[in-house]
Design a protein around this motif. Structure first.
Motif, PDB file in Angstrom:
ATOM      1  N   MET A  55      50.506  24.512 -23.189  1.00 10.14           N
ATOM      2  CA  MET A  55      49.405  23.823 -23.832  1.00 10.14           C
ATOM      3  C   MET A  55      49.932  22.642 -24.641  1.00 10.14           C
ATOM      4  N   GLY A  56      49.184  21.561 -24.641  1.00  6.56           N
ATOM      5  CA  GLY A  56      49.585  20.415 -25.425  1.00  6.56           C
ATOM      6  C   GLY A  56      49.307  20.634 -26.893  1.00  6.56           C
ATOM      7  N   ALA A  57      50.021  19.916 -27.729  1.00  9.21           N
ATOM      8  CA  ALA A  57      49.807  20.023 -29.162  1.00  9.21           C
ATOM      9  C   ALA A  57      48.484  19.363 -29.530  1.00  9.21           C
ATOM     10  N   SER A  58      47.879  19.879 -30.614  1.00  7.75           N
ATOM     11  CA  SER A  58      46.627  19.290 -31.057  1.00  7.75           C
ATOM     12  C   SER A  58      46.872  17.893 -31.595  1.00  7.75           C
ATOM     13  N   MET A  59      45.829  17.078 -31.589  1.00  7.49           N
ATOM     14  CA  MET A  59      45.992  15.716 -32.064  1.00  7.49           C
ATOM     15  C   MET A  59      44.669  15.205 -32.609  1.00  7.49           C
ATOM     16  N   THR A  60      44.766  14.333 -33.617  1.00  9.56           N
ATOM     17  CA  THR A  60      43.592  13.633 -34.120  1.00  9.56           C
ATOM     18  C   THR A  60      43.549  12.281 -33.442  1.00  9.56           C
ATOM     19  N   MET A  61      42.417  11.972 -32.828  1.00 11.17           N
ATOM     20  CA  MET A  61      42.350  10.830 -31.925  1.00 11.17           C
ATOM     21  C   MET A  61      41.692   9.624 -32.577  1.00 11.17           C
ATOM     22  N   GLN A  62      42.037   8.462 -32.103  1.00 10.40           N
ATOM     23  CA  GLN A  62      41.356   7.220 -32.447  1.00 10.40           C
ATOM     24  C   GLN A  62      40.279   6.963 -31.396  1.00 10.40           C
ATOM     25  N   LYS A  63      39.314   6.127 -31.728  1.00  8.61           N
ATOM     26  CA  LYS A  63      38.280   5.768 -30.748  1.00  8.61           C
ATOM     27  C   LYS A  63      38.905   5.154 -29.514  1.00  8.61           C
ATOM     28  N   GLY A  64      38.422   5.603 -28.372  1.00 14.13           N
ATOM     29  CA  GLY A  64      38.926   5.074 -27.115  1.00 14.13           C
ATOM     30  C   GLY A  64      40.120   5.819 -26.562  1.00 14.13           C
TER      31      GLY A  64
ATOM     32  N   ASN B 192      42.417   8.936 -25.122  1.00  4.10           N
ATOM     33  CA  ASN B 192      42.125  10.079 -24.263  1.00  4.10           C
ATOM     34  C   ASN B 192      43.319  11.010 -24.227  1.00  4.10           C
ATOM     35  N   VAL B 193      43.056  12.254 -23.857  1.00  6.51           N
ATOM     36  CA  VAL B 193      44.105  13.269 -23.829  1.00  6.51           C
ATOM     37  C   VAL B 193      43.771  14.272 -22.733  1.00  6.51           C
TER      38      VAL B 193
ATOM     39  N   ALA C 103      43.668  27.507 -29.177  1.00  4.72           N
ATOM     40  CA  ALA C 103      44.515  26.364 -29.546  1.00  4.72           C
ATOM     41  C   ALA C 103      43.706  25.074 -29.556  1.00  4.72           C
ATOM     42  N   GLU C 104      43.903  24.253 -30.578  1.00  2.00           N
ATOM     43  CA  GLU C 104      43.212  22.971 -30.647  1.00  2.00           C
ATOM     44  C   GLU C 104      43.863  21.983 -29.687  1.00  2.00           C
ATOM     45  N   LEU C 105      43.047  21.379 -28.832  1.00  2.00           N
ATOM     46  CA  LEU C 105      43.552  20.439 -27.835  1.00  2.00           C
ATOM     47  C   LEU C 105      43.288  18.991 -28.243  1.00  2.00           C
ATOM     48  N   ALA C 106      42.200  18.760 -28.968  1.00  2.53           N
ATOM     49  CA  ALA C 106      41.861  17.397 -29.382  1.00  2.53           C
ATOM     50  C   ALA C 106      40.895  17.456 -30.540  1.00  2.53           C
TER      51      ALA C 106
ATOM     52  N   LYS D  45      40.064  15.490 -18.641  1.00  6.48           N
ATOM     53  CA  LYS D  45      40.577  14.834 -19.844  1.00  6.48           C
ATOM     54  C   LYS D  45      39.429  14.689 -20.844  1.00  6.48           C
ATOM     55  N   PHE D  46      39.791  14.420 -22.100  1.00  7.39           N
ATOM     56  CA  PHE D  46      38.796  14.183 -23.143  1.00  7.39           C
ATOM     57  C   PHE D  46      39.027  12.807 -23.744  1.00  7.39           C
ATOM     58  N   ARG D  47      37.960  12.027 -23.881  1.00  4.73           N
ATOM     59  CA  ARG D  47      38.051  10.709 -24.496  1.00  4.73           C
ATOM     60  C   ARG D  47      37.215  10.687 -25.769  1.00  4.73           C
ATOM     61  N   ALA D  48      37.757  10.169 -26.849  1.00  9.58           N
ATOM     62  CA  ALA D  48      37.004   9.959 -28.080  1.00  9.58           C
ATOM     63  C   ALA D  48      36.179   8.684 -27.935  1.00  9.58           C
TER      64      ALA D  48
END
Length: 446
Positions: free
Chosen positions: A1-10, A12-13, A124-127, A153-156
């Motif tokens: 699993m990938g580590a969790s991350m706080t995303m910026q606009k635009g 993706n993960v 687990a937090e993914l995004a 994938k997930f995009r903010a």
């Protein structure tokens, strides 16, 4: 699993999970608008029919791929959750838009708005994406789950609408049955942003006015020919919250005339302790075996009376009298399972009245320090919900809602009435006496 991350606009993960929970959250604050999560399943940028819209009044997609689990309230945060099972997503669906709408105000009055994606199996937090710059918007596309080369994938996103859930849904091809007060406006325009652009600071409070300057890359639904027939009837975005000043509602007027009416009770233990209930509150908070039981007294049109409850295994039936069924007992208070009861509205003419109530079976001596929410969700029609007031008496039984047959239409009335049994009198006898059911009671056990 990938580590969790706080995303910026635009940004993706990758989403390396077979199923995910998508939590739309906000800070709990007095007077803040409620926030509702929803999802749109898209083919080439449009829904195929209104059935591809999942929200509080249409809580599950027919494929089983997306379902709306509902709200959880904690002392400092409120979350509304969607569950997405990628294994059940139909091959034609290439994008699932995650949206939020504000009920009772604008997102400028909502603090701590975020969307969080977790692995449904491991937790687990993914995004995570935090929206910090809202002003006059009443709906947001917070993010989207989309397919790229066979992987999800997930995009903010963070695209705002000033036209509410109705404007957002209409933009993707949903037909809505509420009359529009004003012509629909386009989405709040927003300037393009790249994944490396930091979030803009939240603007200072300002008087309502034109939509603000752009805050995120717009998700522009390209025109597409629907590949499935439209739903038979447009979706209904209305939901009803019963209050002391507006305590009752007609099920027929909300579209709830057939199918199963699902009654859910969920609760949280408050962490603050004050007043006479301080010691009791600590005991409740520490007690792992708190057990609340959802029950119903019923009276049929032919005069027969009875009770549906877990005591004595009186779970009832949906297909024969009393046409009320209680699910298995649950001790967590979670809305995804919780205490659930169903009433068969296809046989509503055979019901004279139903009193839904809750008792404390064990784990506490009172409802003090418990925050409970009741939701009645018709299979067809608008959701009805209400919260219980704070309990200030040593009550172990609470009347929740009284459903009465008025000429073939069922009326739901919020009771939220705490009762205090006399010494040696059971909660069931207490509620029977208060509402004049006139039944004979014997001791029962689970």
């Amino acid at each position: 699993m990938g580590a969790s991350m706080t995303m910026q606009k635009g940004a993706n993960v990758a989403v390396p999970a077979g199923a995910v929970r998508v939590e739309v959250g906000r800070h709990a604050a007095p007077g803040a608008p409620d926030v509702d999560a929803s999802a749109l399943l898209l083919v080439a940028g449009k829904v195929r029919s209104d059935a591809d819209f999942v929200f509080y009044n249409q809580p599950a997609h027919a494929s089983g791929a997306v379902r709306h689990e509902g709200k959880r309230t904690a002392p400092d945060r409120v979350t509304d959750t969607l569950v997405v099972d990628f294994g059940k997503v139909e091959p034609a669906i290439d994008r699932i838009v995650v949206a939020a709408s504000a009920d009772g105000g604008t997102f400028g009055r909502v603090s701590g708005l975020s969307v969080r994606v977790t692995d449904a199996a491991s937790g687990a937090e993914l995004a995570r994406f935090d929206s910090t710059d809202a002003t006059v918007e009443t709906a947001f596309i917070l993010g989207e789950l989309y397919l790229r080369q066979g992987a999800w994938k997930f995009r903010a996103v963070g695209q705002g609408y000033s036209t509410g859930l109705e404007g957002l849904a209409t933009d993707f091809g949903i037909s809505v049955d509420e009359p529009q007060q004003t012509p629909p406006a386009p989405p709040v325009p927003q300037a393009p942003a790249t994944p490396v652009t930091p979030p803009q600071p939240r603007p200072a409070a300002q008087a309502p006015g034109p939509a603000p300057a752009p805050v995120a890359p717009p998700v522009t639904p390209p025109p597409a020919t629907p590949v499935a027939p439209p739903a038979a009837a447009p979706v209904r975005l209305t939901k009803v919250t019963l209050t002391k000043s507006a305590p009752s509602v007609s099920l027929a007027k909300q579209g709830g005339t057939s199918g199963a009416l699902r009654v859910n009770l969920n609760w949280e233990v408050r962490k603050q302790f004050k007043g006479w209930g301080a010691k009791l509150g600590r005991a409740v908070a520490m007690h792992a075996d708190l057990d609340l039981d959802l029950c119903a007294l019923y009276e049929l049109a032919d005069g027969r009376k009875g009770v549906v409850q877990s005591l004595g295994n009186a779970f009832g039936s949906l297909t024969r009298p009393p046409f009320i069924h209680l699910d298995g007992d649950d001790r967590t208070g979670a809305l995804s399972t919780g205490e659930n009861m169903s009433i068969n509205l296809d046989h509503k003419d055979l019901l004279r009245r139903v009193l839904i109530f809750v008792t404390i079976y064990e784990g506490a001596r009172s409802f003090a320090d418990l925050h409970a929410t009741v939701t009645l969700q018709p299979q067809n029609g608008a959701a009805i919900d209400f919260s219980l007031d704070e309990c200030t008496v040593p009550s172990t039984v609470c009347a929740l809602a009284l459903i009465t047959n008025n000429g073939g239409d069922l009326t739901v009335q919020r009771e939220a009435r705490y009762l205090v049994p006399d010494r040696g009198v059971s909660p069931q006898r207490t509620i029977d006496a208060a509402y004049g059911w006139g039944m004979n009671w014997t001791p029962g056990r689970k």
